[in-house]
Design an enzyme around this catalytic site. Structure first.
Site, PDB file in Angstrom:
ATOM      1  N   ASP A 138      44.343  47.501  40.485  1.00  0.00           N
ATOM      2  CA  ASP A 138      45.034  46.647  41.496  1.00  0.00           C
ATOM      3  C   ASP A 138      43.987  45.662  42.248  1.00  0.00           C
ATOM      4  O   ASP A 138      42.944  45.990  42.627  1.00  0.00           O
ATOM      5  CB  ASP A 138      45.429  48.003  42.712  1.00  0.00           C
ATOM      6  CG  ASP A 138      46.202  47.391  43.927  1.00  0.00           C
ATOM      7  OD1 ASP A 138      47.088  47.958  44.443  1.00  0.00           O
ATOM      8  OD2 ASP A 138      46.058  46.129  44.465  1.00  0.00           O
ATOM      9  N   GLY A 139      44.592  44.474  42.507  1.00  0.00           N
ATOM     10  CA  GLY A 139      43.625  43.529  42.876  1.00  0.00           C
ATOM     11  C   GLY A 139      42.869  43.840  44.294  1.00  0.00           C
ATOM     12  O   GLY A 139      41.950  43.485  44.666  1.00  0.00           O
ATOM     13  N   ASP A 156      47.806  34.970  41.083  1.00  0.00           N
ATOM     14  CA  ASP A 156      48.675  34.466  40.456  1.00  0.00           C
ATOM     15  C   ASP A 156      49.729  35.661  40.433  1.00  0.00           C
ATOM     16  O   ASP A 156      49.864  36.411  39.437  1.00  0.00           O
ATOM     17  CB  ASP A 156      48.323  34.089  38.871  1.00  0.00           C
ATOM     18  CG  ASP A 156      49.764  33.755  37.960  1.00  0.00           C
ATOM     19  OD1 ASP A 156      49.433  33.883  36.848  1.00  0.00           O
ATOM     20  OD2 ASP A 156      50.703  33.568  38.644  1.00  0.00           O
TER      21      ASP A 156
END
Ligand code: SAM
Length: 284
Positions: A138-139, A156
């Site tokens: 997870d970013g 993105d």
């Protein structure tokens, strides 16, 4: 029987695409993924009922997400792409010879695998480049915990639904700030201002609290139905989005004037010229 696939992102506005052939249609660990052929847009990927890319116009979005911040920076060595499992932004990032490492942090392994299988021309070998590192995470966790610092971070992401919702929070942007080197640039997929204005306004508001310079730039990708797509912009260096055309032209030449189909040096400045109704969202 003819099949039509519907985009369901917006409340009062739906688009249907004819699926001449469906290659994949199933739930992944994180979201619903459909891949199909369409006569007008080519091969199309949808996640949770939202178009992510089409082979006929993906160059617009991918070029503008990569080249605008990288040419604005002018010396970026370390790049981070959050999301971007199709590999299109990574492909464009790796066209910059100065980039020595490019990290792709994607939450859904299936998107990467299925994009490689059904859209090999999108990543075009970028995932196998020796400068590339792929992290399945997870970013928000990655930017909060990484020891690395990046020159440019490109988010993105999907829209603020499902796993992508956290990528539009102030906590996530603060994590991105933490993971940037001084003078680094953050750019974010920030939706269609005409239909998702409050989302853009909120993100820019968060940027204003965290960075010295925040704004947005625009480009129109036909398969993102509903007008211009906005890219959020945040950095502490106010000069970076105000470079002269000659400066960008010189940097493009130094980078080998690689082929592009949308981005050009003059588009770099033009993209920040915002129409009044969007300027009012960004400069509130
Ligand atoms: N260009 C497309 C757009 O503008 O809608 C986005 C394309 S890309 C395929 C979006 C990617 O973001 C997806 O592969 C999705 O799995 C990924 N993603 C969503 N939430 C994420 C998160 N929290 N952390 C990392 N990646 C995430």
């Amino acid at each position: 029987m003819e099949r039509w696939v519907e985009e369901t992102l917006h409340g009062g506005f739906r688009v249907r695409l004819k699926a001449d052939r469906v290659h994949f249609d199933s739930q992944t660990e994180h979201q619903h993924l459909v891949i199909f052929e369409n006569s007008d847009f080519g091969r199309v990927m949808m996640l949770d009922g939202v178009v992510q890319l089409s082979t006929k116009d993906e160059f617009v979005y991918h070029e503008m997400m990569a080249h605008v911040p990288l040419f604005a920076h002018g010396g970026a060595k370390k790049a981070l792409v959050i999301g971007g499992g199709d590999g299109g932004v990574l492909r464009e990032v790796l066209k910059h010879p100065e980039v020595v490492s490019a990290t792709l942090c994607e939450i859904d392994r299936s998107v990467i695998d299925l994009a490689c299988e059904h859209f090999p021309e999108i990543s075009a070998g970028a995932l196998d480049d020796k400068r590339t590192r792929v992290v399945i995470a997870d970013g928000t966790t990655f930017v909060r915990e990484t020891d690395e610092r990046f020159d440019v971070i490109m988010v993105d992401s999907t829209d603020p639904i499902g796993p992508g919702a956290v990528l539009f929070t102030k906590e996530f942007y603060a994590g991105c700030r933490r993971a940037l080197k001084p003078g680094g640039i953050l750019v974010t997929q920030n939706g269609l201002p005409f239909l998702q204005g409050p989302q853009l306004k909120q993100s820019i508001g968060y940027f204003r609290d965290l960075f010295d310079d925040s704004s947005a730039y625009l480009a129109t990708t036909p398969s993102y139905f509903g007008g211009s797509m906005s890219y959020g912009w945040a950095t502490d260096d106010k000069t970076l989005r105000r470079h002269k055309l000659e400066t960008i032209e010189r940097r493009y030449e130094k980078a080998g004037s690689f082929a592009t189909r949308y981005w050009r040096p003059d588009m770099q400045r033009a993209a920040f010229a915002l129409p009044t109704y969007i300027r009012e969202l960004v400069e509130a």
